[in-house]
Design a protein around this motif. Sequence first.
Motif, PDB file in Angstrom:
ATOM      1  N   ASP A   6       0.841  -1.190   0.000  1.00 37.23           N
ATOM      2  CA  ASP A   6       0.000   0.000   0.000  1.00 37.23           C
ATOM      3  C   ASP A   6       0.880   1.244   0.000  1.00 37.23           C
ATOM      4  N   PRO A   7       0.913   1.987  -1.124  1.00 34.37           N
ATOM      5  CA  PRO A   7       1.779   3.160  -1.185  1.00 34.37           C
ATOM      6  C   PRO A   7       1.440   4.229  -0.145  1.00 34.37           C
ATOM      7  N   LEU A   8       0.164   4.402   0.172  1.00 34.91           N
ATOM      8  CA  LEU A   8      -0.212   5.399   1.175  1.00 34.91           C
ATOM      9  C   LEU A   8       0.365   5.030   2.539  1.00 34.91           C
ATOM     10  N   GLU A  18       5.168  10.675  -2.422  1.00 32.39           N
ATOM     11  CA  GLU A  18       4.157   9.838  -3.067  1.00 32.39           C
ATOM     12  C   GLU A  18       4.729   9.006  -4.204  1.00 32.39           C
ATOM     13  N   LYS A  19       5.525   9.629  -5.065  1.00 29.53           N
ATOM     14  CA  LYS A  19       6.086   8.904  -6.212  1.00 29.53           C
ATOM     15  C   LYS A  19       7.025   7.792  -5.762  1.00 29.53           C
ATOM     16  N   THR A  20       7.803   8.051  -4.741  1.00 30.63           N
ATOM     17  CA  THR A  20       8.716   7.036  -4.214  1.00 30.63           C
ATOM     18  C   THR A  20       7.933   5.875  -3.616  1.00 30.63           C
ATOM     19  N   ALA A  21       6.909   6.178  -2.850  1.00 32.73           N
ATOM     20  CA  ALA A  21       6.084   5.133  -2.253  1.00 32.73           C
ATOM     21  C   ALA A  21       5.404   4.292  -3.325  1.00 32.73           C
ATOM     22  N   MET A  22       4.935   4.925  -4.380  1.00 32.49           N
ATOM     23  CA  MET A  22       4.288   4.181  -5.472  1.00 32.49           C
ATOM     24  C   MET A  22       5.296   3.281  -6.167  1.00 32.49           C
ATOM     25  N   ARG A  23       6.509   3.780  -6.361  1.00 31.29           N
ATOM     26  CA  ARG A  23       7.548   2.968  -7.011  1.00 31.29           C
ATOM     27  C   ARG A  23       7.900   1.764  -6.147  1.00 31.29           C
ATOM     28  N   ALA A  25       5.964   0.313  -3.895  1.00 27.11           N
ATOM     29  CA  ALA A  25       4.820  -0.592  -3.882  1.00 27.11           C
ATOM     30  C   ALA A  25       4.748  -1.394  -5.177  1.00 27.11           C
ATOM     31  N   ASP A  26       5.002  -0.755  -6.312  1.00 32.86           N
ATOM     32  CA  ASP A  26       5.004  -1.466  -7.595  1.00 32.86           C
ATOM     33  C   ASP A  26       6.082  -2.538  -7.625  1.00 32.86           C
ATOM     34  N   ARG A  29       4.954  -5.455  -5.422  1.00 32.03           N
ATOM     35  CA  ARG A  29       3.950  -6.267  -6.124  1.00 32.03           C
ATOM     36  C   ARG A  29       4.620  -7.190  -7.138  1.00 32.03           C
TER      37      ARG A  29
END
Length: 41
Positions: A6-8, A18-23, A25-26, A29
Amino acid sequence: MTHGPDPLHLAEVFGLAEKTAMRYADTARSLLHQAAEQPLQ
């Protein structure tokens, strides 16, 4: 990890952008998906 990466949650707990967390999390996954495809030994 019951609901997957979960990026959040990552952003809040570790103070990530946010962008780092999304990266992250991706990537998590992708690693989980690869591990699920590997046969058990």
